[in-house]
Scaffold this active site. Structure first.
Site, PDB file in Angstrom:
ATOM      1  N   LEU A   1      19.625  52.391 -10.235  1.00  0.00           N
ATOM      2  CA  LEU A   1      18.324  51.734 -10.364  1.00  0.00           C
ATOM      3  C   LEU A   1      18.140  51.112 -11.740  1.00  0.00           C
ATOM      4  O   LEU A   1      18.211  51.809 -12.764  1.00  0.00           O
ATOM      5  CB  LEU A   1      17.209  52.751 -10.126  1.00  0.00           C
ATOM      6  CG  LEU A   1      17.196  53.432  -8.757  1.00  0.00           C
ATOM      7  CD1 LEU A   1      16.518  54.788  -8.853  1.00  0.00           C
ATOM      8  CD2 LEU A   1      16.484  52.550  -7.740  1.00  0.00           C
ATOM      9  N   ASP A   2      17.901  49.811 -11.767  1.00  0.00           N
ATOM     10  CA  ASP A   2      17.483  49.171 -13.002  1.00  0.00           C
ATOM     11  C   ASP A   2      16.118  49.743 -13.396  1.00  0.00           C
ATOM     12  O   ASP A   2      15.379  50.254 -12.544  1.00  0.00           O
ATOM     13  CB  ASP A   2      17.408  47.660 -12.769  1.00  0.00           C
ATOM     14  CG  ASP A   2      16.876  46.910 -13.974  1.00  0.00           C
ATOM     15  OD1 ASP A   2      17.399  47.138 -15.084  1.00  0.00           O
ATOM     16  OD2 ASP A   2      15.952  46.101 -13.815  1.00  0.00           O
ATOM     17  N   LEU A   3      15.758  49.634 -14.657  1.00  0.00           N
ATOM     18  CA  LEU A   3      14.483  50.177 -15.131  1.00  0.00           C
ATOM     19  C   LEU A   3      13.436  49.074 -15.305  1.00  0.00           C
ATOM     20  O   LEU A   3      12.481  48.982 -14.534  1.00  0.00           O
ATOM     21  CB  LEU A   3      14.695  50.922 -16.460  1.00  0.00           C
ATOM     22  CG  LEU A   3      13.468  51.574 -17.088  1.00  0.00           C
ATOM     23  CD1 LEU A   3      12.828  52.591 -16.151  1.00  0.00           C
ATOM     24  CD2 LEU A   3      13.844  52.234 -18.421  1.00  0.00           C
TER      25      LEU A   3
END
Length: 222
Positions: A9-11
């Site tokens: 997951l990108d932030l």
């Protein structure tokens, strides 16, 4: 026994709306250096890539990039890093995916030293199984490098049941470098058609749609 599905997951722009803090800190850095502040549209592109790359792409001379990063980080640690909010529906989506047996890890181009406290401040750390960020600003890094570090640390994973989720072209490119599929999210900071051109296999418009898409791609069935 098969490895459990893995979701990277990108932030920024994917789990959290970090734009306000990033825009303000970047603008402050340009003012500190006595350089013209980019337009609001240009500042939007600062969400996602390594910050030094963004300064280079927006007219900061090569010999002043380090100074720009230093000015940016001064504003960032003074409070800009917490001018941020978790997108509506994200906590519920993460809980659903974990309940379905997915392993969730944050893989962000934000340096690890900032990614961890941000995830802790906004309660994301307890919803994921790990947080992987970039090295310090003075060490070159790409999203592919961050993904590589995360995969190496996890060890037990399969390409067929692993996906990257992100809002910018860098997420799709980083995933592709490892033969992984990328699911794009439309609520982040990508330009029109950016994710599709970068190779995202699908672009979703809501956290609930993200859950359904990830489940299908990693082979989970009701």
């Amino acid at each position: 026994m098969a490895a459990a599905p893995l979701v990277l997951l990108d932030l920024d722009g994917t789990l959290t709306d970090s734009g306000p803090g990033i825009f303000a800190c970047a603008a402050d850095a340009f003012r500190t250096l006595g350089l013209p502040v980019p337009t609001a549209a240009e500042l939007r592109t600062f969400v996602g890539p390594p910050i030094a790359d963004s300064f280079r792409a927006h007219g900061v001379p090569a010999d002043r990039v380090r100074d720009a990063v230093t000015a940016y980080r001064a504003a960032f640690v003074a409070g800009g890093m917490y001018d941020n909010a978790v997108f509506d529906g994200i906590p519920e989506a993460l809980r659903r995916l974990r309940a379905d047996g997915c392993r969730l890890v944050v893989a962000t181009s934000k340096p690890q030293v900032y990614a961890e406290p941000i995830c802790a401040r906004f309660g994301l750390d307890v919803l994921v199984d790990g947080v992987f960020g970039a090295p310090p600003d003075d060490v070159p890094s790409t999203k592919a490098d961050v993904i590589a570090a995360a995969l190496a640390a996890i060890g037990d994973w399969s390409r067929g049941t692993t996906v990257m989720v992100g809002d910018r072209e860098h997420d799709a490119a980083g995933a592709a470098a490892h033969g992984l599929r990328c699911v794009g999210v439309s609520w982040g900071y990508a330009g029109h058609g950016e994710l599709e051109r970068a190779g995202a296999v699908e672009v979703v418009d809501s956290p609930s749609a993200l859950v359904a898409t990830v489940r299908r791609l990693v082979g989970l069935t009701d």
